[in-house]
Design a protein around this motif. Structure first.
Motif, short mmCIF file in Angstrom:
data_model
loop_
_atom_site.label_atom_id
_atom_site.label_comp_id
_atom_site.label_asym_id
_atom_site.label_seq_id
_atom_site.Cartn_x
_atom_site.Cartn_y
_atom_site.Cartn_z
N ARG A 131 57.69 103.33 110.88
CA ARG A 131 58.85 103.51 110.01
C ARG A 131 58.94 104.95 109.50
O ARG A 131 59.99 105.57 109.52
CB ARG A 131 58.80 102.54 108.82
CG ARG A 131 60.01 102.62 107.89
CD ARG A 131 59.67 102.15 106.49
NE ARG A 131 58.46 102.74 105.95
CZ ARG A 131 58.37 103.99 105.46
NH1 ARG A 131 59.42 104.79 105.47
NH2 ARG A 131 57.24 104.45 104.97
N SER A 139 65.94 108.42 112.88
CA SER A 139 66.26 107.28 113.74
C SER A 139 66.51 106.04 112.89
O SER A 139 65.61 105.56 112.21
CB SER A 139 65.10 107.01 114.71
OG SER A 139 65.38 105.87 115.49
N GLU A 140 67.73 105.53 112.97
CA GLU A 140 68.07 104.33 112.20
C GLU A 140 67.73 103.06 112.96
O GLU A 140 67.43 102.03 112.37
CB GLU A 140 69.54 104.34 111.85
CG GLU A 140 69.89 105.46 110.87
CD GLU A 140 71.35 105.43 110.45
OE1 GLU A 140 72.01 104.38 110.59
OE2 GLU A 140 71.82 106.47 109.98
N ARG A 141 67.80 103.14 114.31
CA ARG A 141 67.57 101.96 115.14
C ARG A 141 66.97 102.43 116.47
O ARG A 141 67.43 103.40 117.05
CB ARG A 141 68.89 101.24 115.38
CG ARG A 141 68.76 99.87 115.94
CD ARG A 141 70.07 99.10 115.76
NE ARG A 141 69.86 97.73 116.14
CZ ARG A 141 70.62 97.09 117.03
NH1 ARG A 141 71.63 97.70 117.59
NH2 ARG A 141 70.36 95.84 117.32
N ALA A 198 59.42 94.69 114.65
CA ALA A 198 60.68 94.03 115.01
C ALA A 198 61.00 92.85 114.10
O ALA A 198 62.16 92.63 113.75
CB ALA A 198 60.63 93.57 116.47
N TYR A 258 61.65 94.52 110.47
CA TYR A 258 62.86 95.35 110.43
C TYR A 258 63.78 95.01 111.60
O TYR A 258 64.02 95.85 112.48
CB TYR A 258 62.49 96.84 110.50
CG TYR A 258 61.60 97.32 109.38
CD1 TYR A 258 62.11 97.52 108.09
CD2 TYR A 258 60.26 97.59 109.61
CE1 TYR A 258 61.29 97.97 107.07
CE2 TYR A 258 59.43 98.04 108.58
CZ TYR A 258 59.95 98.22 107.32
OH TYR A 258 59.15 98.67 106.31
N LEU A 286 66.97 94.79 111.88
CA LEU A 286 68.17 95.62 112.00
C LEU A 286 67.86 97.02 112.50
O LEU A 286 68.75 97.74 112.94
CB LEU A 286 68.92 95.68 110.66
CG LEU A 286 69.42 94.33 110.14
CD1 LEU A 286 70.12 94.50 108.79
CD2 LEU A 286 70.36 93.67 111.15
N ARG A 287 66.60 97.42 112.44
CA ARG A 287 66.19 98.74 112.93
C ARG A 287 65.65 98.67 114.36
O ARG A 287 65.27 99.68 114.93
CB ARG A 287 65.13 99.34 112.00
CG ARG A 287 65.67 99.56 110.59
CD ARG A 287 64.83 100.45 109.79
NE ARG A 287 65.02 101.82 110.30
CZ ARG A 287 64.39 102.86 109.80
NH1 ARG A 287 63.54 102.72 108.81
NH2 ARG A 287 64.60 104.07 110.29
N THR A 288 65.60 97.45 114.91
CA THR A 288 65.03 97.23 116.24
C THR A 288 66.12 96.90 117.24
O THR A 288 66.82 95.90 117.10
CB THR A 288 63.99 96.10 116.19
OG1 THR A 288 63.02 96.39 115.18
CG2 THR A 288 63.31 95.92 117.53
N LEU A 289 66.26 97.73 118.26
CA LEU A 289 67.24 97.52 119.32
C LEU A 289 66.69 96.62 120.42
O LEU A 289 67.37 95.76 120.94
CB LEU A 289 67.64 98.89 119.90
CG LEU A 289 68.60 98.91 121.07
CD1 LEU A 289 69.95 98.36 120.63
CD2 LEU A 289 68.75 100.31 121.61
#
Length: 132
Positions: free
Chosen positions: A89, A97-99, A116, A119, A121-124
């Motif tokens: 993080r 980096s937001e995501r 994941a 977070y 919403l931060r994980t693509l």
């Protein structure tokens, strides 16, 4: 020979975490090594350097040494998975980096899984290589 990108440091609590960024692709990809990691040596092994360069051809590749390894600060106690997750993080925040997609090798896999789930919403995406 490959020229490594500059090494920078993110602050995670009282520990400095070494990281490098290369590539300009449309997604951020955080690469999390297993228990052995050293940013400088990544670039001295030609096949591994080619692998990283290929990842950076379609992403903004974010590499780092986990606390206690490589160029990051040494620690006296074995870090918890939560502390190492917080290092991810901190590095993501340092690079804006937001995501990101997370790619974990060996013990880096559970660390990425914890990130994941903590977070989402931060994980693509989540990619695991030889993990458990």
């Amino acid at each position: 020979p490959f020229t490594p990108p500059p090494t920078r440091y993110a602050q995670s609590g009282d520990v400095s975490i070494a990281y490098q960024v290369l590539g300009h692709g449309p997604i951020d990809l955080v690469f999390v090594m297993g228990w052995v990691s050293h940013l400088d040596y990544f670039w001295r092994e030609p096949s591994f350097a080619r692998f990283l360069t290929r990842l950076a051809s379609f992403s903004r590749l974010i590499l780092f040494d986990k606390r206690g390894t490589g160029l990051s600060d040494r620690v006296s106690d074995l870090p918890t998975l939560e502390q190492r997750m917080d290092d991810v993080r901190a590095v993501m925040e340092a690079v804006g980096s937001e995501r990101a997609a997370l790619m974990g090798v060996s013990e880096g896999g559970p660390l990425c899984s914890l990130f994941a789930t903590t977070y989402p919403l931060r994980t693509l995406a989540l990619v695991m290589i030889g993990s458990y």
